[in-house]
Design a protein around this motif. Sequence first.
Motif: not given
Length: 257
Positions: A164-179
């Motif tokens: 999957h190609g992703c745009k650099p800096g893509s961010q859907g949540i402030d902290d991945l540890n929450k998921l």
Amino acid sequence: MKRLAFSLALLAAGTAGASDFGSDDLVRQGRYVFDKAFTPAEQDRLKPLVPAALDNIAAFYGERKGGIPDFFFCKSVECARFLAGAEWRSFTVVRPGYYYDGKYYFERAGIVINSMAGRPTTSDEKLLAVLAHELSHVEVHARTGGRLVPAWFNEGLASAAEGHGCKPGSQGIDDLNKLAATHEWHQYTRPGGGKLNATYCQANLEVQAWAAQHGGFAAIVDLLAKLPKKEFSSLYGGLVTQQAPVTNPVGVEKNDS
């Protein structure tokens, strides 16, 4: 008044159709299980995608250690809802049980491809990517001896495995540890929630950045091999791409399941 009665009748018919879908509407051919809505020609089109995806997983991980699950393909929305529940998506089960509010009991490991539900023209390239994504979960389960890993890591690795190609800096949540928990990931990235693609890409980029900092993808393979006896946090350490919270996550907001 007649128009209202007619509309209510259509609604009732549609609801009944969804609830009437059951196991008898699935056609099993060995490890393949098809929605009965597929024609024989459509089934024949899908079958070669599975060995191709297995080859892709072997190439990505260096070799394949996961077993062969059952492969379910849905063409109708009714099939997708029966297997996956109201907020359906493609998914993997690695042990017997139901998938969230789905109505089907999986007796063994299985991969369900719902990308064609309501979208029968989905390309082979897209289907191959989704198959590789789901097979990555089977591979991780096998390599870790069934030990749980954070959901963001599992999904980020699967996203990388599918290419999957992703745009650099893509961010859907402030902290991945929450998921870290699977149910938290499932809820946060629910289809139509507007955060699916950016969050998958954020996890993908995190895993790839960690691998780059630790000498390449071989470090990921080594981490998975050690997990049956060691804690994930002691092997992985902290997130290497953690950024400040964002109000408007970047990335294409769409359901790619």
